[in-house]
Design an enzyme around this catalytic site. Structure first.
Site, PDB file in Angstrom:
ATOM      1  N   ASP A 145     137.512  25.829  82.234  1.00  0.00           N
ATOM      2  CA  ASP A 145     137.437  24.372  82.389  1.00  0.00           C
ATOM      3  C   ASP A 145     137.890  23.923  83.770  1.00  0.00           C
ATOM      4  OD1 ASP A 145     140.122  24.980  82.049  1.00  0.00           O
ATOM      5  OD2 ASP A 145     140.266  24.090  80.064  1.00  0.00           O
ATOM      6  N   GLU A 188     139.559  18.956  73.070  1.00  0.00           N
ATOM      7  CA  GLU A 188     140.587  18.078  72.550  1.00  0.00           C
ATOM      8  C   GLU A 188     140.302  17.726  71.083  1.00  0.00           C
ATOM      9  OE1 GLU A 188     143.091  18.093  74.541  1.00  0.00           O
ATOM     10  OE2 GLU A 188     143.095  16.230  75.659  1.00  0.00           O
ATOM     11  N   ASN A 203     148.679  20.347  71.479  1.00  0.00           N
ATOM     12  CA  ASN A 203     147.887  19.629  70.466  1.00  0.00           C
ATOM     13  C   ASN A 203     146.820  20.534  69.838  1.00  0.00           C
ATOM     14  OD1 ASN A 203     145.930  19.876  72.429  1.00  0.00           O
ATOM     15  ND2 ASN A 203     145.532  17.677  72.662  1.00  0.00           N
ATOM     16  N   HIS A 243     144.492  22.360  71.432  1.00  0.00           N
ATOM     17  CA  HIS A 243     143.206  22.517  72.118  1.00  0.00           C
ATOM     18  C   HIS A 243     143.069  23.917  72.716  1.00  0.00           C
ATOM     19  CE1 HIS A 243     144.856  20.796  76.224  1.00  0.00           C
ATOM     20  NE2 HIS A 243     145.148  22.070  76.089  1.00  0.00           N
TER      21      HIS A 243
HETATM   22  P1  PGA Z   1     149.795  25.831  79.377  1.00  0.00           P
HETATM   23  O1  PGA Z   1     148.440  25.137  78.963  1.00  0.00           O
HETATM   24  O2  PGA Z   1     149.516  27.278  79.541  1.00  0.00           O
HETATM   25  O3  PGA Z   1     150.161  25.194  80.690  1.00  0.00           O
HETATM   26  O4  PGA Z   1     150.779  25.584  78.304  1.00  0.00           O
HETATM   27  C1  PGA Z   1     147.675  25.688  77.937  1.00  0.00           C
HETATM   28  C2  PGA Z   1     146.578  24.740  77.547  1.00  0.00           C
HETATM   29  O5  PGA Z   1     146.760  23.519  77.665  1.00  0.00           O
HETATM   30  O6  PGA Z   1     145.523  25.206  77.099  1.00  0.00           O
END
Ligand code: PGA
Length: 238
Positions: free
Chosen positions: A67, A141, A134, A136
């Site tokens: 992404d 999302e 959350n 995702h």
């Molecule tokens: P993070 O992000 O590794 O910074 O916790 C993971 C994500 O949001 O997919």
């Protein structure tokens, strides 16, 4: 679903690197899916170190990232282009790298192009995923439905707040992103989900309830035929 619980973050990164090393041993020209965020930083350090020691060779690997924010310039320090350059691509030679272009004037065309390139590469052999608090994966999302191919998504306030921890004073994150869709994630032959740190304990626990929650995109991974979840004890709630 295979689960590996490691004592700490460093060991989780080594366990994840071992899975990638085995993949490259088996197929040096693998198509890899890569992630950003704080979770994979230690894994990428491990890639760099093993590559320097001649233990892992990425020179035939085609990499596709999950992404990118939208809109964002590649040279913006908050972009995932900048992240990948800093942590991996400037240090390790790949055959090719591809990240969704946050500068494209038409995200729909950019997504279609990205999807065609991923298809032409034969799809992902091994995909690295992190998970958001959350639930995702990529920037899929919480939603009622998820596109199969890559798409433009409006980020939730929660995600923007959590990810703003990387911003300097006065910097703002875009409110949208372009992300691989759930079909692309799901069609990876093998998935490695890396979950580390106490802040992920709640979502990890939910994942291990063993149910698919329609508003938790990561929970669909429970249905994937070849997924390994690597956790540290903090995330596992130990
Ligand atoms: P993070 O992000 O590794 O910074 O916790 C993971 C994500 O949001 O997919």
């Amino acid at each position: 679903m295979k689960k590996i619980v490691c004592d700490n973050y460093e060991e989780a990164c080594q366990a994840a690197a071992d899975i990638f090393a085995a993949q490259l041993e088996k197929k040096p020209e693998s198509v890899l899916g890569l992630a950003t965020g704080s979770t994979p930083i230690g894994l990428y350090e491990e890639f760099v170190s093993r590559n320097e020691k001649g233990q892992m060779d990425f020179s035939q690997v085609r990499a596709f990232n999950l992404d990118e924010y939208y809109p964002i310039k590649a040279n913006n320090p908050q972009s995932y282009h900048a992240f990948m350059e800093e942590h991996l691509f400037s240090k390790v030679k790949f055959a090719s790298t591809r990240i969704l272009n946050g500068e494209s004037p038409d995200p729909g065309i950019e997504c279609a192009r990205f999807d065609a390139e991923l298809d032409a590469a034969g799809g992902l052999d091994l995909l690295l995923l992190g998970i958001g608090q959350n639930g995702h994966v990529g920037f899929n999302e919480p939603a009622d439905s998820y596109p199969l191919g890559s798409y433009l998504v409006h980020l939730t306030e929660d995600t923007i707040t959590v990810n703003s921890r990387f911003c300097e004073d006065g910097e703002n994150l875009p409110a949208s992103a372009i992300t691989m869709g759930m079909g692309q994630i799901f069609s990876a032959k093998k998935i490695l989900l890396l979950i580390t740190g106490e802040s992920k304990a709640k979502i990890a626990k939910k994942l291990f309830e063993g149910k698919v929650f329609t508003d938790v995109s990561a929970s669909f991974l429970l249905l994937h035929p070849d997924i390994t979840v690597v956790l540290d004890k903090a995330a596992y709630g130990d």
